[in-house]
Design a protein around this motif. Structure first.
Motif, PDB file in Angstrom:
ATOM      1  N   GLU A 108      -1.259  -3.770   6.443  1.00 26.95           N
ATOM      2  CA  GLU A 108      -0.125  -4.698   6.431  1.00 26.95           C
ATOM      3  C   GLU A 108       1.156  -3.992   5.990  1.00 26.95           C
ATOM      4  OE1 GLU A 108      -2.549  -8.861   5.529  1.00 26.95           O
ATOM      5  OE2 GLU A 108      -1.812  -7.656   3.861  1.00 26.95           O
ATOM      6  N   PHE A 109       1.009  -3.049   5.036  1.00 22.60           N
ATOM      7  CA  PHE A 109       2.198  -2.305   4.597  1.00 22.60           C
ATOM      8  C   PHE A 109       2.838  -1.584   5.782  1.00 22.60           C
ATOM      9  CE2 PHE A 109       4.637   1.316   3.259  1.00 22.60           C
ATOM     10  CZ  PHE A 109       5.393   0.818   2.219  1.00 22.60           C
ATOM     11  N   LEU A 110       2.008  -0.950   6.596  1.00 26.27           N
ATOM     12  CA  LEU A 110       2.520  -0.169   7.725  1.00 26.27           C
ATOM     13  C   LEU A 110       3.197  -1.045   8.777  1.00 26.27           C
ATOM     14  CD1 LEU A 110      -0.383   2.379   7.978  1.00 26.27           C
ATOM     15  CD2 LEU A 110       1.996   2.894   7.367  1.00 26.27           C
ATOM     16  N   ALA A 111       2.936  -2.344   8.738  1.00 27.54           N
ATOM     17  CA  ALA A 111       3.577  -3.262   9.678  1.00 27.54           C
ATOM     18  C   ALA A 111       4.916  -3.786   9.156  1.00 27.54           C
ATOM     19  CB  ALA A 111       2.639  -4.438   9.984  1.00 27.54           C
ATOM     20  N   LEU A 112       5.224  -3.535   7.880  1.00 28.54           N
ATOM     21  CA  LEU A 112       6.503  -3.989   7.322  1.00 28.54           C
ATOM     22  C   LEU A 112       7.635  -3.155   7.921  1.00 28.54           C
ATOM     23  CD1 LEU A 112       5.464  -4.305   3.564  1.00 28.54           C
ATOM     24  CD2 LEU A 112       5.858  -6.188   5.168  1.00 28.54           C
ATOM     25  N   ASP A 113       8.834  -3.728   7.939  1.00 25.12           N
ATOM     26  CA  ASP A 113       9.970  -3.022   8.523  1.00 25.12           C
ATOM     27  C   ASP A 113      11.237  -3.435   7.797  1.00 25.12           C
ATOM     28  OD1 ASP A 113      11.026  -1.333  10.683  1.00 25.12           O
ATOM     29  OD2 ASP A 113      11.999  -3.175  11.365  1.00 25.12           O
ATOM     30  N   PRO A 114      12.073  -2.453   7.391  1.00 23.81           N
ATOM     31  CA  PRO A 114      11.861  -1.007   7.538  1.00 23.81           C
ATOM     32  C   PRO A 114      11.071  -0.426   6.354  1.00 23.81           C
ATOM     33  CG  PRO A 114      14.051  -1.420   6.635  1.00 23.81           C
ATOM     34  CD  PRO A 114      13.398  -2.777   6.829  1.00 23.81           C
ATOM     35  N   VAL A 115      10.421   0.706   6.594  1.00 24.50           N
ATOM     36  CA  VAL A 115       9.815   1.484   5.506  1.00 24.50           C
ATOM     37  C   VAL A 115      10.264   2.943   5.657  1.00 24.50           C
ATOM     38  CG1 VAL A 115       7.791  -0.009   5.275  1.00 24.50           C
ATOM     39  CG2 VAL A 115       7.646   2.031   6.700  1.00 24.50           C
ATOM     40  N   PHE A 116      10.249   3.671   4.542  1.00 23.59           N
ATOM     41  CA  PHE A 116      10.626   5.085   4.556  1.00 23.59           C
ATOM     42  C   PHE A 116       9.510   5.920   5.186  1.00 23.59           C
ATOM     43  CE2 PHE A 116      13.036   3.464   0.834  1.00 23.59           C
ATOM     44  CZ  PHE A 116      14.311   3.782   1.268  1.00 23.59           C
ATOM     45  N   ASP A 117       9.891   7.002   5.879  1.00 20.12           N
ATOM     46  CA  ASP A 117       8.906   7.872   6.528  1.00 20.12           C
ATOM     47  C   ASP A 117       7.892   8.432   5.533  1.00 20.12           C
ATOM     48  OD1 ASP A 117      10.068   7.441   8.981  1.00 20.12           O
ATOM     49  OD2 ASP A 117      11.186   9.331   8.990  1.00 20.12           O
ATOM     50  N   GLY A 118       8.359   8.826   4.337  1.00 21.47           N
ATOM     51  CA  GLY A 118       7.449   9.383   3.339  1.00 21.47           C
ATOM     52  C   GLY A 118       6.408   8.371   2.887  1.00 21.47           C
ATOM     53  N   ASP A 119       6.825   7.104   2.767  1.00 18.92           N
ATOM     54  CA  ASP A 119       5.875   6.056   2.387  1.00 18.92           C
ATOM     55  C   ASP A 119       4.864   5.846   3.499  1.00 18.92           C
ATOM     56  OD1 ASP A 119       7.535   5.887   0.226  1.00 18.92           O
ATOM     57  OD2 ASP A 119       8.201   3.838   0.580  1.00 18.92           O
ATOM     58  N   ARG A 120       5.345   5.863   4.744  1.00 19.89           N
ATOM     59  CA  ARG A 120       4.444   5.708   5.885  1.00 19.89           C
ATOM     60  C   ARG A 120       3.406   6.836   5.885  1.00 19.89           C
ATOM     61  NH1 ARG A 120       4.758   2.768  10.134  1.00 19.89           N
ATOM     62  NH2 ARG A 120       6.943   2.211   9.806  1.00 19.89           N
ATOM     63  N   GLU A 121       3.856   8.073   5.611  1.00 17.92           N
ATOM     64  CA  GLU A 121       2.922   9.205   5.579  1.00 17.92           C
ATOM     65  C   GLU A 121       1.849   8.992   4.515  1.00 17.92           C
ATOM     66  OE1 GLU A 121       2.729  14.046   4.965  1.00 17.92           O
ATOM     67  OE2 GLU A 121       4.639  13.023   4.631  1.00 17.92           O
ATOM     68  N   PHE A 122       2.261   8.500   3.339  1.00 15.99           N
ATOM     69  CA  PHE A 122       1.290   8.261   2.268  1.00 15.99           C
ATOM     70  C   PHE A 122       0.218   7.271   2.727  1.00 15.99           C
ATOM     71  CE2 PHE A 122      -0.379   5.774  -1.226  1.00 15.99           C
ATOM     72  CZ  PHE A 122      -0.854   6.768  -2.056  1.00 15.99           C
ATOM     73  N   PHE A 123       0.636   6.160   3.321  1.00 18.58           N
ATOM     74  CA  PHE A 123      -0.326   5.120   3.694  1.00 18.58           C
ATOM     75  C   PHE A 123      -1.181   5.516   4.887  1.00 18.58           C
ATOM     76  CE2 PHE A 123       2.491   2.697   0.972  1.00 18.58           C
ATOM     77  CZ  PHE A 123       1.554   2.050   0.181  1.00 18.58           C
ATOM     78  N   GLU A 124      -0.648   6.357   5.762  1.00 16.64           N
ATOM     79  CA  GLU A 124      -1.425   6.787   6.923  1.00 16.64           C
ATOM     80  C   GLU A 124      -2.369   7.948   6.589  1.00 16.64           C
ATOM     81  OE1 GLU A 124       1.626   5.632  10.573  1.00 16.64           O
ATOM     82  OE2 GLU A 124       1.561   7.699   9.862  1.00 16.64           O
ATOM     83  N   ARG A 125      -1.889   8.877   5.739  1.00 16.37           N
ATOM     84  CA  ARG A 125      -2.592  10.163   5.609  1.00 16.37           C
ATOM     85  C   ARG A 125      -3.268  10.352   4.246  1.00 16.37           C
ATOM     86  NH1 ARG A 125      -1.422  15.497   4.383  1.00 16.37           N
ATOM     87  NH2 ARG A 125       0.675  15.083   3.645  1.00 16.37           N
ATOM     88  N   ILE A 126      -2.604   9.929   3.165  1.00 13.64           N
ATOM     89  CA  ILE A 126      -3.110  10.237   1.826  1.00 13.64           C
ATOM     90  C   ILE A 126      -4.045   9.158   1.306  1.00 13.64           C
ATOM     91  CG2 ILE A 126      -2.465  10.811  -0.548  1.00 13.64           C
ATOM     92  CD1 ILE A 126      -1.447  12.830   1.556  1.00 13.64           C
ATOM     93  N   LEU A 127      -3.588   7.910   1.351  1.00 15.08           N
ATOM     94  CA  LEU A 127      -4.362   6.811   0.772  1.00 15.08           C
ATOM     95  C   LEU A 127      -5.766   6.691   1.366  1.00 15.08           C
ATOM     96  CD1 LEU A 127      -4.250   4.547  -1.310  1.00 15.08           C
ATOM     97  CD2 LEU A 127      -3.409   3.030   0.482  1.00 15.08           C
ATOM     98  N   PRO A 128      -5.952   6.850   2.689  1.00 12.41           N
ATOM     99  CA  PRO A 128      -7.314   6.706   3.233  1.00 12.41           C
ATOM    100  C   PRO A 128      -8.301   7.742   2.668  1.00 12.41           C
ATOM    101  CG  PRO A 128      -5.705   6.566   5.004  1.00 12.41           C
ATOM    102  CD  PRO A 128      -4.960   6.987   3.770  1.00 12.41           C
TER     103      PRO A 128
END
Length: 130
Positions: A108-128
């Motif tokens: 759901e976070f990744l569907a919010l708009d706008p978000v910063f690129d660094g935050d998107r990277e964290f949720f896509e790559r690091i958190l999982p």
């Protein structure tokens, strides 16, 4: 220009985390992000996490682990990403700094708009991987 230190608090409650929309009194208002803030002189990162969360949304949290480092897109801040638990308590946002709050899943976070690129990277790559 010297980089300043800042913390990002990935605030967990069950399967969800707290997303905030930046309020009118801060730079780049309207962006969705995890809680964050500057580390004050003489303060540890853990202390900064606890203080920033209390100031911005009124919760008392227990920092768990530092999980990532990144920098802001303007390179002004080095960000130290911490997970923290907030199993109880009501979110009471500081209206100057926080326009809105939501407990969301990472998807759901990744569907919010706008978000910063660094935050998107964290949720896509690091958190999982955590």
């Amino acid at each position: 220009m010297e980089q300043r230190e800042a913390v990002v608090a990935v605030l967990l409650r069950g399967e969800r985390l707290l997303a905030i929309r930046r309020g009118p009194a801060v730079a780049r208002p309207g962006y969705w992000q995890p809680l964050s803030g500057k580390v004050e002189p003489g303060e540890s990162q853990e202390q900064a996490v606890v203080r920033e969360v209390r100031e911005e949304v009124g919760l008392t949290v227990a920092p768990e682990a530092k999980v990532w480092e990144s920098e802001t897109d303007d390179h002004r801040f080095r960000l130290h990403w911490w997970t923290a638990r907030a199993d109880t308590g009501e979110v009471v946002p500081d209206p100057r700094e926080v326009a809105e709050t939501r407990w969301v899943t990472p998807r759901e976070f990744l569907a919010l708009d706008p978000v910063f690129d660094g935050d998107r990277e964290f949720f896509e790559r690091i958190l999982p991987e955590l």
